[in-house]
Scaffold this motif. Structure first.
Motif, mmCIF file in Angstrom:
data_model
loop_
_atom_site.group_PDB
_atom_site.id
_atom_site.type_symbol
_atom_site.label_atom_id
_atom_site.label_comp_id
_atom_site.label_asym_id
_atom_site.label_seq_id
_atom_site.Cartn_x
_atom_site.Cartn_y
_atom_site.Cartn_z
ATOM 1 N N VAL A 161 5.261 23.830 22.480
ATOM 2 C CA VAL A 161 4.495 23.369 21.320
ATOM 3 C C VAL A 161 4.801 21.892 21.095
ATOM 4 C CG1 VAL A 161 4.040 23.694 18.856
ATOM 5 C CG2 VAL A 161 4.615 25.669 20.297
ATOM 6 N N ALA A 162 3.757 21.082 20.920
ATOM 7 C CA ALA A 162 3.934 19.641 20.692
ATOM 8 C C ALA A 162 3.176 19.226 19.438
ATOM 9 C CB ALA A 162 3.442 18.845 21.894
ATOM 10 N N ILE A 163 3.792 18.344 18.661
ATOM 11 C CA ILE A 163 3.191 17.822 17.428
ATOM 12 C C ILE A 163 3.298 16.305 17.450
ATOM 13 C CG2 ILE A 163 3.489 17.649 14.917
ATOM 14 C CD1 ILE A 163 4.397 20.553 14.944
ATOM 15 N N HIS A 164 2.237 15.648 16.987
ATOM 16 C CA HIS A 164 2.220 14.183 16.903
ATOM 17 C C HIS A 164 1.554 13.796 15.589
ATOM 18 C CE1 HIS A 164 0.695 10.076 17.566
ATOM 19 N NE2 HIS A 164 1.698 9.939 18.408
ATOM 20 N N TYR A 165 2.136 12.816 14.869
ATOM 21 C CA TYR A 165 1.530 12.343 13.624
ATOM 22 C C TYR A 165 2.144 11.007 13.225
ATOM 23 C CZ TYR A 165 5.787 13.956 11.226
ATOM 24 O OH TYR A 165 7.088 14.136 10.828
ATOM 25 N N GLY A 166 1.523 10.368 12.255
ATOM 26 C CA GLY A 166 2.058 9.150 11.662
ATOM 27 C C GLY A 166 2.199 9.330 10.164
ATOM 28 N N ALA A 167 3.178 8.649 9.562
ATOM 29 C CA ALA A 167 3.405 8.760 8.117
ATOM 30 C C ALA A 167 3.825 7.410 7.563
ATOM 31 C CB ALA A 167 4.481 9.805 7.818
ATOM 32 N N ARG A 168 3.106 6.946 6.533
ATOM 33 C CA ARG A 168 3.523 5.721 5.846
ATOM 34 C C ARG A 168 4.858 5.959 5.151
ATOM 35 N NH1 ARG A 168 0.319 1.378 4.575
ATOM 36 N NH2 ARG A 168 1.482 1.096 2.650
ATOM 37 N N TYR A 169 5.670 4.910 5.102
ATOM 38 C CA TYR A 169 6.951 5.017 4.411
ATOM 39 C C TYR A 169 6.721 5.273 2.922
ATOM 40 C CZ TYR A 169 8.598 2.818 8.703
ATOM 41 O OH TYR A 169 8.856 2.532 10.017
ATOM 42 N N ALA A 170 7.585 6.075 2.345
ATOM 43 C CA ALA A 170 7.501 6.379 0.918
ATOM 44 C C ALA A 170 8.173 5.268 0.114
ATOM 45 C CB ALA A 170 8.170 7.716 0.624
ATOM 46 N N GLU A 171 7.506 4.856 -0.950
ATOM 47 C CA GLU A 171 8.070 3.863 -1.864
ATOM 48 C C GLU A 171 7.737 4.253 -3.292
ATOM 49 O OE1 GLU A 171 7.027 -0.189 -1.065
ATOM 50 O OE2 GLU A 171 7.140 0.053 1.113
ATOM 51 N N ASN A 172 8.575 3.791 -4.213
ATOM 52 C CA ASN A 172 8.318 3.923 -5.648
ATOM 53 C C ASN A 172 8.553 2.542 -6.242
ATOM 54 O OD1 ASN A 172 7.916 4.903 -8.261
ATOM 55 N ND2 ASN A 172 10.084 5.391 -8.504
ATOM 56 N N ASP A 173 7.484 1.749 -6.348
ATOM 57 C CA ASP A 173 7.594 0.328 -6.658
ATOM 58 C C ASP A 173 7.208 0.039 -8.102
ATOM 59 O OD1 ASP A 173 8.237 0.032 -3.975
ATOM 60 O OD2 ASP A 173 6.165 -0.351 -3.393
ATOM 61 N N GLU A 174 7.620 -1.144 -8.570
ATOM 62 C CA GLU A 174 7.351 -1.541 -9.949
ATOM 63 C C GLU A 174 7.005 -3.024 -10.009
ATOM 64 O OE1 GLU A 174 10.171 0.752 -12.898
ATOM 65 O OE2 GLU A 174 11.347 -0.293 -11.376
ATOM 66 N N SER A 175 6.313 -3.396 -11.069
ATOM 67 C CA SER A 175 6.116 -4.813 -11.359
ATOM 68 C C SER A 175 6.168 -5.020 -12.862
ATOM 69 C CB SER A 175 4.775 -5.318 -10.808
ATOM 70 O OG SER A 175 3.698 -4.749 -11.523
ATOM 71 N N VAL A 176 6.648 -6.188 -13.244
ATOM 72 C CA VAL A 176 6.639 -6.621 -14.637
ATOM 73 C C VAL A 176 6.101 -8.037 -14.640
ATOM 74 C CG1 VAL A 176 7.992 -7.066 -16.709
ATOM 75 C CG2 VAL A 176 8.635 -5.184 -15.190
#
Length: 447
Positions: A161-176
């Motif tokens: 069984v083979a799996i391939h995928y891409g995933a954006r990095y997770a972030e929790n960002d802020e601005s003031v």
């Protein structure tokens, strides 16, 4: 005569501009992981004899390949196969949905043949362990889901069984106001769901490859003391007879958190659009304090002009356009010269290749992008950068190595391009300079 594909009238450089006075937002995929035999604790006779996992860390996302050798120790079965994906829940304060909220290009195959899959949603949104930021308090949620497939097994059958995928990095960002607070960019892969298969994982090998320009900024937060560093860009972990637990789940910091502040708030400071970047014990000045000249420029089309000054990315422009070279063909050999007003050593150049517009992919696809750039500093230090053909949401960093003198002149020569689908104009949307600072600058935070 060359004609450039025109996009929308305004360029939004970052997602933080979606908030009038600041805010918090989430991007990417919080977690993925090993497949499980069930999402309801059902018994299975299928074992994992061997698992190999390769994680390639690109500038903005990870590409993952997983290979399982699976063996059925029981009678014939239609085995359920659940690949887990955790997504951010809806942010009630954001004007858009989460960017890159699901994995991309997911493919699963069995013995070399593609297998169908369906999305299975978990329970309603659950509280996340991720804490909200210090400026904007939010109730953050994640949604559990799975990519479900059915794999037929005969008695005593072994299947690949083979799996391939891409995933954006997770972030929790802020601005003031004009201040940005960017969290760690993380990739998570949970091995623990593999404990739902019969017995331990017989043998396993996991490799991590760093394919972005700052390998020294990457850290493996968990598991501790499992991975061996082979070199600056490659890590490995091998194991046998592992019944994985939560302690074996993987969390990688692909880019560490940083804060970004304007150098000042006077009219003169804001007009220069220079920023201080603070990352752990590293301090930088990002700026466009240079005069730019180009070997050629595409003629204006209506209200759109393609002057080289556009590479400064001035957000106050009425209509935002890139620089576009103006010769026939692909523009190989065309160049930009930057005369730097404040010579400093260079950590790197931050560029946005192609015709970039926020949430508008067509102009980027239709026009040429730079594939190879020759860079000469002070007429004496030359190197070549190969640029991936990706529509970067954030500027792409070209590192300057083995040259520490203050830089007063930079020449950028187009050496190769990726062809647009419709036009042969080669474009550049942004060039910023990043200078290292020897001490922490004085910051006037918005609050």
């Amino acid at each position: 005569m060359k004609k450039l594909s025109l996009g929308a009238a305004s360029l939004v450089v970052g997602i933080s501009t979606l908030f009038a006075n600041g805010g918090a937002w989430q991007t990417g995929v919080p977690a993925t992981g090993s497949a499980s035999a069930s999402n309801r604790n059902r018994k299975t006779d299928v074992t994992i004899e061997n698992e190999t996992l390769k994680i390639d860390l690109h500038p903005e996302y990870a590409v993952v390949e997983v290979h399982y050798r699976m063996h059925n120790t029981g009678p014939r079965a239609e085995q359920e196969f659940f690949f887990p994906v955790e997504r951010w829940g809806k942010n009630p304060d954001a004007d858009t949905d989460v960017k890159g909220g699901d994995i991309g290009h997911y493919q699963i195959s069995v013995d070399g043949k593609d297998l169908k899959w369906t999305n299975v949603s978990g329970a309603k949104e659950e509280d996340s362990e991720t804490a909200s930021g210090k400026f904007w308090q939010q109730d953050l949620h994640t949604i559990k889901s799975w990519k479900k497939s059915i794999i037929p097994f005969e008695r005593n059958q072994t299947r690949e069984v083979a799996i391939h995928y891409g995933a954006r990095y997770a972030e929790n960002d802020e601005s003031v106001s004009d201040d940005s607070h960017i969290s760690d960019a993380t990739f998570a892969y949970s091995l623990s769901p593999a404990a739902t298969w019969k017995g331990p994982i017989g043998k396993g090998e996991i490799e991590i490859n760093i394919l972005h320009p700052e390998p020294e900024d990457v850290s493996i937060e968990k598991p501790k003391e499992r991975f061996q560093k082979i070199n600056d860009t490659h890590y490995e972990w091998t194991f046998e007879n592992l019944k994985p637990t939560l302690a074996d789940d993987i969390r990688i910091i692909a880019h560490s958190k940083y804060d970004k502040y304007p150098t000042g708030y006077s009219e003169e400071d804001l007009s220069r659009r220079a920023s201080y970047v603070l990352r752990e014990h590293q301090y930088f000045l990002d700026h466009t304090d240079y005069d730019a000249t180009a070997s050629s420029t595409l003629a204006a089309q209506g209200k759109h002009n393609y002057d080289v000054v556009n590479i400064k990315g001035d957000p106050t422009r009425e209509i935002a356009s890139p620089w576009a070279e103006g010769v026939e063909g692909d523009g190989i050999g065309e160049n930009i010269t930057l005369n730097v007003k404040r010579p400093l050593p260079l950590y790197g150049l931050l560029i946005q290749p192609g015709y970039y517009e926020y949430d508008e992919k067509e102009p980027w696809l239709k026009n040429n992008r730079i594939a190879q750039l020759e860079i000469t500093l002070n007429d004496e230090h030359t190197f070549t950068e190969n640029i991936p053909d990706e529509r970067f949401e954030n500027p792409y960093l070209i590192r300057v190595r083995e040259y520490t003198k203050p830089v007063n002149k930079i020449k950028l020569i187009i050496k190769g391009v990726y062809r647009g689908t419709q036009f042969r104009d080669t474009c550049m949307s942004l060039v910023e300079l990043r200078a290292p600072l020897t001490k922490k600058p004085e910051i006037q935070a918005a609050r």
